[in-house]
Design a protein around this motif. Structure first.
Motif, PDB file in Angstrom:
ATOM      1  N   TRP A 308     -16.544  18.422 103.462  1.00  0.00           N
ATOM      2  CA  TRP A 308     -16.252  19.863 103.516  1.00  0.00           C
ATOM      3  C   TRP A 308     -17.434  20.594 102.878  1.00  0.00           C
ATOM      4  O   TRP A 308     -18.051  20.072 101.956  1.00  0.00           O
ATOM      5  CB  TRP A 308     -14.974  20.162 102.738  1.00  0.00           C
ATOM      6  N   ALA A 309     -17.737  21.781 103.374  1.00  0.00           N
ATOM      7  CA  ALA A 309     -18.824  22.568 102.781  1.00  0.00           C
ATOM      8  C   ALA A 309     -18.264  23.898 102.305  1.00  0.00           C
ATOM      9  O   ALA A 309     -17.578  24.591 103.055  1.00  0.00           O
ATOM     10  CB  ALA A 309     -19.925  22.792 103.803  1.00  0.00           C
ATOM     11  N   GLY A 310     -18.535  24.244 101.061  1.00  0.00           N
ATOM     12  CA  GLY A 310     -17.994  25.470 100.476  1.00  0.00           C
ATOM     13  C   GLY A 310     -18.824  26.688 100.820  1.00  0.00           C
ATOM     14  O   GLY A 310     -19.761  26.628 101.623  1.00  0.00           O
ATOM     15  N   VAL A 311     -18.461  27.791 100.157  1.00  0.00           N
ATOM     16  CA  VAL A 311     -19.138  29.058 100.426  1.00  0.00           C
ATOM     17  C   VAL A 311     -20.632  28.958 100.119  1.00  0.00           C
ATOM     18  O   VAL A 311     -21.476  29.382 100.901  1.00  0.00           O
ATOM     19  CB  VAL A 311     -18.478  30.182  99.594  1.00  0.00           C
ATOM     20  N   LYS A 312     -20.951  28.366  98.968  1.00  0.00           N
ATOM     21  CA  LYS A 312     -22.359  28.248  98.557  1.00  0.00           C
ATOM     22  C   LYS A 312     -23.039  27.165  99.391  1.00  0.00           C
ATOM     23  O   LYS A 312     -22.510  26.048  99.483  1.00  0.00           O
ATOM     24  CB  LYS A 312     -22.380  27.864  97.073  1.00  0.00           C
ATOM     25  N   PRO A 313     -24.165  27.440 100.022  1.00  0.00           N
ATOM     26  CA  PRO A 313     -24.832  26.418 100.827  1.00  0.00           C
ATOM     27  C   PRO A 313     -25.105  25.134 100.034  1.00  0.00           C
ATOM     28  O   PRO A 313     -25.543  25.183  98.879  1.00  0.00           O
ATOM     29  CB  PRO A 313     -26.144  27.095 101.235  1.00  0.00           C
ATOM     30  N   GLY A 314     -24.804  24.027 100.625  1.00  0.00           N
ATOM     31  CA  GLY A 314     -25.050  22.726  99.996  1.00  0.00           C
ATOM     32  C   GLY A 314     -23.925  22.236  99.097  1.00  0.00           C
ATOM     33  O   GLY A 314     -23.977  21.120  98.568  1.00  0.00           O
ATOM     34  N   SER A 315     -22.881  23.070  98.905  1.00  0.00           N
ATOM     35  CA  SER A 315     -21.800  22.669  97.987  1.00  0.00           C
ATOM     36  C   SER A 315     -20.744  21.850  98.749  1.00  0.00           C
ATOM     37  O   SER A 315     -19.638  22.306  99.014  1.00  0.00           O
ATOM     38  CB  SER A 315     -21.159  23.899  97.355  1.00  0.00           C
TER      39      SER A 315
END
Lengths: 435, 296
Positions: A308-315
């Motif tokens: 899963w990828a969060g709002v912040k890129p790379g998170s």
């Protein structure tokens, strides 16, 4: 002090998962080699001459356990196993607790994140010092260790994330993996454009998968940076309302965008699996255990697991944790025979057949194994320590998790605001504490 | 003379002893055990527990709203299904008792849904009502240009689905009770009504319906007690969801008691459920026995 212990144990378990998957990923880059180095110490310590029958309660079905059961019978012909299965989650817990409460507990049983319930009630036998325990990595053993006493042997590590149909992704021009939540939203739009349902979620009350990606958003936005949140929850320094609400609001943007829909509440796992394996849905939730069944349903299914990828890129993040452990009922009348099962499941002969079925990580020292290639794309995230299962560390895990699941279903059905989910979990936490 | 009578009575009552013993062991003793545990803080696993008085009874309805909600839902299901069973089963019984072709086949067909386990029925309907691409009912509706309906995922429709599946499963069973009663009504009553100029509807209203009161008593009793203990069909069909929107009492008891380790509180809720069923049943029996007396 209590908080420090929780942080240490959390770090140890993360290390344990990495250890187990590291073994798996090593073997992925080479041919499978099974080494029993370090496991030969698991020779019989107690001879079982008299024919006995032991009752074994598992949350893995017999079909997945059969090879291990057959191999055990060959080595221990005097011991017959009466196998009982309870569906993972509430059905298993209800079955085990009912049997123990009635004084009819199984001889050997599976324990998971709620193992301390059984330990507190005195149902788990201390096996510290048994030679076969040294076959496992120390960090994995800590999952069922309390005050130097060992109450189980670890079986598997699990991890889960987004499974995506690669053929459909190519058709829709979706680039993998996702680097941020925006990438995920863009992928959903691309799937819609080619007439494919982007996301299948078994959100019905029986499956309760509605919470899984919501939690992943929380892991990406919060847990990747805040390593003390769970211990702070237990100590009362913070609340779910305070810590989780911003990430939950980020997840809720998917509801606003029509990616999460209320019709997901009318589906269970089998129905979503049917849609995913027939290409009606491009993405769904699944774990290392899902691949085998999906490939059986459709051998041509071209899929991969991505984080899963969060709002912040790379998170990026995954759900991951130590799975089940075997424990012996301290009140068993067949303790010697029961220990034989644990002893056997501490060897590659016992554990590898199950590992193959589950595509899971295991914790036997010096033993290499294969993972399904469909899991490879998720391993980097896991190796970076971005796999989380916070509920394993909450003091009131069952009550809080249960409330979180119910609340998110109510959010999706429009009966609750997303801002109120954290408060509902805090209320359940407080209520369970003051029980 | 009296001693002889007493001896004769005793010889009959001895025959009741096995049933009384079994009822005591399997119903009365567990109920007393539950009553005892409802005053303790037992967690369901450890046998170290203490008395907490009526705390569980207070907490069950104040700490969490799950029990209150589930009582509301259960009472609603009990009321609606009981009314609908009565409305549907009586005409069905009259039709199945008339001289239509294939009577035996139709009787078996309507009775059959009550034979399989409620769990099997629930899971079968769960698949049929699913909002997935393979949902049977939505696929049929789609052929008529109707958009998919979220049968078990929408709180209101989920309730409706439970009631419809209950009716599908049990209307035939209730009709059988009425058929048995219908067959005991002497044909002379209908002949007399006919001579007096009564048409079919009047015969039904003034002969059939009043004489079906004993069957109605039984049917309503079974319907209310069954609905108050409903669990399996709800578990298989909606799981109590979405959220707690179709939670029923037995489910809340299992969830709070076994899953969350609050056995004391769950036992308190069980005792309350028992008392609610008892009161409703006593009232129903009183009302229906008055109707039956009115017949004579």
């Amino acid at each position: 002090m209590k908080n420090s212990l929780k942080i240490i144990s959390s770090l140890c378990l993360t290390g344990a998962i990495l250890f187990s998957v590291a073994c798996g990923s090593q073997s992925n880059s080479s041919n499978t080699t099974t080494s029993s180095t370090g496991t030969q110490a698991a020779t019989s310590t107690v001879a079982v001459e008299k024919p006995t029958t032991i009752r074994l309660l598992s949350w893995w079905p017999q079909s997945q356990m059969q090879e291990s059961l057959d191999a055990f019978s060959k080595v221990n012909p005097n011991i017959t196993i009466d196998f009982q299965f309870g569906q993972t989650g509430d059905p298993y817990n209800n079955l085990a607790k009912t049997q123990f409460a009635a004084g009819e507990g199984p001889d050997v049983f599976v324990i998971g994140s709620n193992w301390k319930d059984f330990q507190k009630a005195g149902y788990t036998l201390d096996i510290a010092g048994k030679p076969f325990t040294s076959n496992f990595s120390d960090t994995a053993l800590k999952a069922t260790n309390l005050d130097g006493k060992q109450y189980g042997i670890p079986v598997d590590s699990w991890f889960s994330g987004i499974f995506i149909n690669k053929d459909l992704a190519e058709q829709a021009g979706v680039k993998l993996p996702f680097n941020s939540l925006d990438d995920f939203v863009a992928a959903c739009d691309a799937f819609k454009k080619i007439g494919v349902k982007p996301l299948g979620v078994a959100g019905g009350a029986k499956s309760q998968d509605v919470w899984r990606f919501a939690y992943c958003e929380i892991f990406s936005d919060l847990y990747n940076e805040n390593t003390t949140f769970d211990s702070d929850i237990n100590s009362g320094k913070t609340t779910f309302a305070e810590g989780w609400t911003p990430a939950l609001k980020n997840w809720y943007t998917l509801v606003d965008k029509g990616i999460y829909t209320s019709d997901m509440l009318g589906m269970d796992v089998a129905q979503v699996d049917a849609e995913f394996t027939t290409g009606k849905v491009a993405m769904t939730y699944g774990g290392n255990w899902s691949v085998d069944g999906w490939k059986k349903a459709n051998p041509k299914l071209n899929i991969t697991m991505i984080p899963w990828a969060g709002v912040k890129p790379g998170s990026t993040s995954l759900m991951a944790g130590v799975g089940m452990s075997w424990s012996v009922n301290a009140a068993s009348k067949n303790i010697d025979s029961s220990i034989k099962w644990l002893e056997f499941m501490s060897t590659p002969e016992g554990l590898l057949p199950l590992q193959k079925k589950l595509n899971c990580g295991i914790f036997l020292k010096g033993v290499k194994y294969d993972l399904a290639p469909e899991l490879n794309d998720a391993l980097t995230t896991l190796a970076d320590g971005k796999g989380f299962d916070p509920w394993a560390y909450w003091d009131n895990s069952t009550a809080v998790q249960n409330e979180g699941m119910l609340a998110l279903q109510q959010v999706l059905s429009g009966k609750m605001k997303i801002e109120d989910v954290g408060a509902a979990m805090d209320k359940a936490n407080k209520s369970a504490t003051t029980k | 003379m009296k001693i002889k009578q007493i001896k004769q009575e005793l010889s009959y009552e001895i025959l009741v002893i096995p049933a009384v013993v079994l009822f005591t062991i399997f119903s009365v003793l567990p109920l007393l055990g539950g009553l005892f545990l409802s005053f303790t803080d037992w967690d369901g696993l450890s046998f170290n527990f203490k008395f907490v008085g009526i705390e569980n009874y207070i907490n069950a309805f104040t700490v969490s709203d799950v029990f209150l909600i589930s009582f509301e839902h259960t009472l609603f299901i009990a009321a609606v299904t009981t009314i609908l069973f009565t409305i549907l089963a009586i005409p069905l019984a009259v039709i199945l008792d008339s001289k239509i072709p294939f009577t035996k086949f139709f009787r078996a067909a309507f009775f059959f849904p009550s034979v399989p386990s409620a769990l099997v029925v629930g899971y079968m309907w769960s698949f049929m009502l699913s909002s997935s691409s393979y949902g049977f009912v939505n696929t049929i509706l789609g052929n008529f240009g109707i958009s998919p309906i979220n049968w078990t995922g929408d709180p209101t429709l989920a309730f409706l689905s439970i009631i419809v599946v209950q009716l599908w499963g049990w209307t035939g069973w209730h009709a059988v009770i009425y058929i048995a009663n219908l067959q005991s009504i002497p044909t002379e009553y209908y002949e007399a009504a006919k001579i007096d100029g009564a048409n079919i509807i009047q015969s039904f209203k003034y002969v059939t319906l009043p004489l079906l009161t004993p069957a109605m008593s039984m049917s309503i009793l079974f319907s209310i007690t069954g609905a108050m203990k409903i669990y399996d069909i709800v578990y298989a069909l909606t799981g109590g969801g979405p959220g707690t929107s179709t939670y029923v009492v037995v489910q809340a008891i299992l969830k709070e008691g076994i899953n969350l380790g609050k056995y004391g509180m769950a036992n308190a809720a069980s005792i309350v459920l028992f008392l609610v069923i008892l009161v409703i049943t006593l009232i129903q029996q009183k009302v229906m026995s008055r109707r039956e007396e009115g017949m004579t």
